[in-house]
Write a protein that holds these residues in place. Structure first.
Motif, short mmCIF file in Angstrom:
data_model
loop_
_atom_site.label_atom_id
_atom_site.label_comp_id
_atom_site.label_asym_id
_atom_site.label_seq_id
_atom_site.Cartn_x
_atom_site.Cartn_y
_atom_site.Cartn_z
N GLU A 66 0.86 -1.18 0.00
CA GLU A 66 0.00 0.00 0.00
C GLU A 66 0.89 1.23 0.00
OE1 GLU A 66 -0.40 -2.20 2.74
OE2 GLU A 66 -1.85 -3.40 1.63
N ASP A 67 0.31 2.34 -0.43
CA ASP A 67 1.07 3.58 -0.49
C ASP A 67 1.55 3.99 0.88
OD1 ASP A 67 1.52 5.18 -2.85
OD2 ASP A 67 -0.56 4.67 -3.27
N GLN A 68 2.84 4.00 1.06
CA GLN A 68 3.39 4.56 2.28
C GLN A 68 4.54 5.46 1.91
OE1 GLN A 68 2.04 1.55 5.72
NE2 GLN A 68 3.51 0.91 4.23
N GLU A 89 12.93 2.90 -2.44
CA GLU A 89 12.81 3.21 -3.87
C GLU A 89 11.77 2.31 -4.54
OE1 GLU A 89 16.37 2.34 -6.04
OE2 GLU A 89 15.48 2.91 -7.95
N MET A 90 11.85 1.00 -4.28
CA MET A 90 10.93 0.06 -4.92
C MET A 90 9.48 0.36 -4.50
SD MET A 90 13.09 -1.50 -6.65
CE MET A 90 14.89 -1.52 -6.56
N LEU A 91 9.33 0.87 -3.28
CA LEU A 91 7.99 1.14 -2.75
C LEU A 91 7.51 2.56 -3.07
CD1 LEU A 91 8.46 -0.58 0.72
CD2 LEU A 91 6.83 -1.30 -1.04
N ASP A 92 8.28 3.29 -3.85
CA ASP A 92 7.94 4.69 -4.17
C ASP A 92 7.84 5.56 -2.94
OD1 ASP A 92 7.64 4.31 -7.01
OD2 ASP A 92 5.73 3.30 -6.60
N MET A 93 8.62 5.24 -1.92
CA MET A 93 8.61 6.08 -0.72
C MET A 93 9.44 7.34 -0.97
SD MET A 93 8.99 3.27 2.21
CE MET A 93 7.56 2.63 3.07
N ARG A 94 9.10 8.40 -0.25
CA ARG A 94 9.75 9.68 -0.52
C ARG A 94 10.73 10.08 0.57
NH1 ARG A 94 5.05 13.64 -2.12
NH2 ARG A 94 6.69 14.45 -3.44
N CYS A 95 10.68 9.35 1.69
CA CYS A 95 11.51 9.76 2.82
C CYS A 95 11.91 8.55 3.67
CB CYS A 95 10.72 10.76 3.66
SG CYS A 95 11.56 11.26 5.16
N TYR A 123 4.51 3.49 -17.91
CA TYR A 123 3.65 2.40 -17.43
C TYR A 123 2.92 2.80 -16.15
CZ TYR A 123 5.14 -1.05 -20.84
OH TYR A 123 5.34 -1.73 -22.01
N ASP A 124 1.83 2.08 -15.91
CA ASP A 124 1.00 2.31 -14.73
C ASP A 124 1.83 2.15 -13.45
OD1 ASP A 124 -1.40 2.31 -13.07
OD2 ASP A 124 -1.07 0.14 -12.95
N PRO A 125 1.78 3.14 -12.54
CA PRO A 125 2.61 3.10 -11.33
C PRO A 125 2.41 1.85 -10.48
CG PRO A 125 1.55 5.25 -11.55
CD PRO A 125 1.00 4.38 -12.65
N ASP A 126 1.20 1.35 -10.40
CA ASP A 126 0.94 0.15 -9.61
C ASP A 126 1.68 -1.06 -10.21
OD1 ASP A 126 -0.64 -1.61 -7.70
OD2 ASP A 126 -1.31 -2.39 -9.64
N ALA A 127 1.64 -1.16 -11.52
CA ALA A 127 2.34 -2.27 -12.19
C ALA A 127 3.85 -2.11 -12.01
CB ALA A 127 1.98 -2.30 -13.67
N ILE A 128 4.33 -0.89 -12.13
CA ILE A 128 5.78 -0.65 -11.96
C ILE A 128 6.22 -1.08 -10.57
CG2 ILE A 128 7.59 1.11 -11.83
CD1 ILE A 128 6.07 2.73 -13.90
N ARG A 129 5.41 -0.75 -9.58
CA ARG A 129 5.78 -1.10 -8.22
C ARG A 129 5.79 -2.61 -8.02
NH1 ARG A 129 2.57 1.53 -3.33
NH2 ARG A 129 2.38 3.17 -4.88
#
Ligand SMILES: Nc1ncnc2c1ncn2[C@@H]1O[C@H](COP(=O)(O)OP(=O)(O)O)[C@@H](O)[C@H]1O
Ligand SMILES: [Mg+2]
Lengths: 114, 150
Positions: free
Chosen positions: A41-43, A60-66, B40-46
């Motif tokens: 989930e977005d964290q 990075e893999m989780l798109d975390m910013r901090c 690409y869709d961010p969810d798929a990328i993740r």
């Protein structure tokens, strides 16, 4: 919550990143990277005592910013550099994991699961 | 109308060095950057990033490294992770959450919780593991992409 707020609450040192207006709504605290990775989930923020490069990779893999390192831990320059490259803000706080998470929770930050 | 799956993929190949734990994740990071650039869709990328990263880590901590081949199609990403490590004696057991043979040194590095393979399965739409004791392990994953700009 604004990143600037978080820095203040945790009396944190900013090791890289300068957007103190960045919005952080959810966080996760873990020393086990696989556990953090299992919650997709977005964290936005990772609190951890693990100062190796894999903490940055995980964020990075989780798109975390901090990332905030707890217990006053200081990552190596290579770790900070990697985070800078990937656009991830790095903080360090003298508080231990439990206290750091507690302070943020009390101020309204959530885990994304409640 | 051309069949979507007959489109030539963008293919990337990486060698995952087995000796340097600090470099594990570089290949996944590169793939993530490429997929972002392609829109690409961010969810798929993740999901791709997490699945491949856990796979990369496994090859480093359990198999002295290996290779990764990533094929990027408009509607899916296919990942093949191949190593010549010790192999997995009981794959279905290895797929259980919490099952790990990782030594404590690995846990001190933040991995070895036995969550890697189950998470790779969760992130992918299809996953197959072929493993032969003494020969190595191949993991094939397909992640479907929804909402590509293509
Ligand atoms: N590439 C591999 N080569 C050999 N054994 C593997 C490989 N990947 C996974 N395993 C085995 O499967 C177990 C479970 O893997 P995983 O769920 O990723 O947990 P962890 O890596 O935390 O131990 C590992 O502890 C290991 O015994
Ligand atoms: Mg693993």
């Amino acid at each position: 919550m604004k990143l600037g707020n978080i820095v203040e609450l945790l009396d944190a040192k900013v090791l890289c990143g300068d957007d103190m207006d960045m919005e952080i709504q959810t966080a996760c605290g873990s020393d086990m990277m696989s556990d953090a990775l299992a919650f997709i989930e977005d964290q936005a923020m990772l609190l951890t005592g693990l100062i190796n490069p894999q903490s940055v990779r995980t964020a990075e893999m989780l798109d975390m910013r901090c990332i905030c390192f707890v217990r006053g831990k200081m990552p190596g320059d290579d770790v900070v550099e990697l985070a800078r490259e990937r656009g991830i803000t790095v903080l360090t706080t003298r508080y231990r994991m439990f206290s750091a998470c507690g302070k943020l929770y009390q101020a309204g930050l959530r885990g994304g699961d409640c | 109308m051309s069949n979507k799956s007959s489109v030539e993929p963008i293919t990337q190949q990486y060698v995952i060095p087995g000796t340097d734990f600090t470099r594990a994740g570089e290949a996944s990071s590169k793939v993530k950057t490429i997929l972002k650039r392609l829109g690409y869709d961010p969810d798929a990328i993740r999901r791709v990033a997490i699945a491949m990263y856990e796979g990369e880590i496994n090859m480093v901590i359990h198999a002295h490294g290996g290779t990764a081949k990533v094929e990027i199609f408009p509607d899916r990403v296919e990942i093949a992770l191949c190593d010549q490590g010790p192999g997995i004696s009981d794959v279905s057991k290895a797929m259980e959450e919490g099952y790990s043979t990782a030594p404590d040194e690995v846990r001190a590095l933040g991995f070895g919780a036995g969550m890697g393979l189950p998470n790779m399965k969760k992130c992918s739409d299809d996953m197959r593991v072929h493993s032969i004791i003494g020969k190595g392990t191949d993991v094939y994953m397909t992640i479907r992409v929804r909402g590509t700009g293509n």
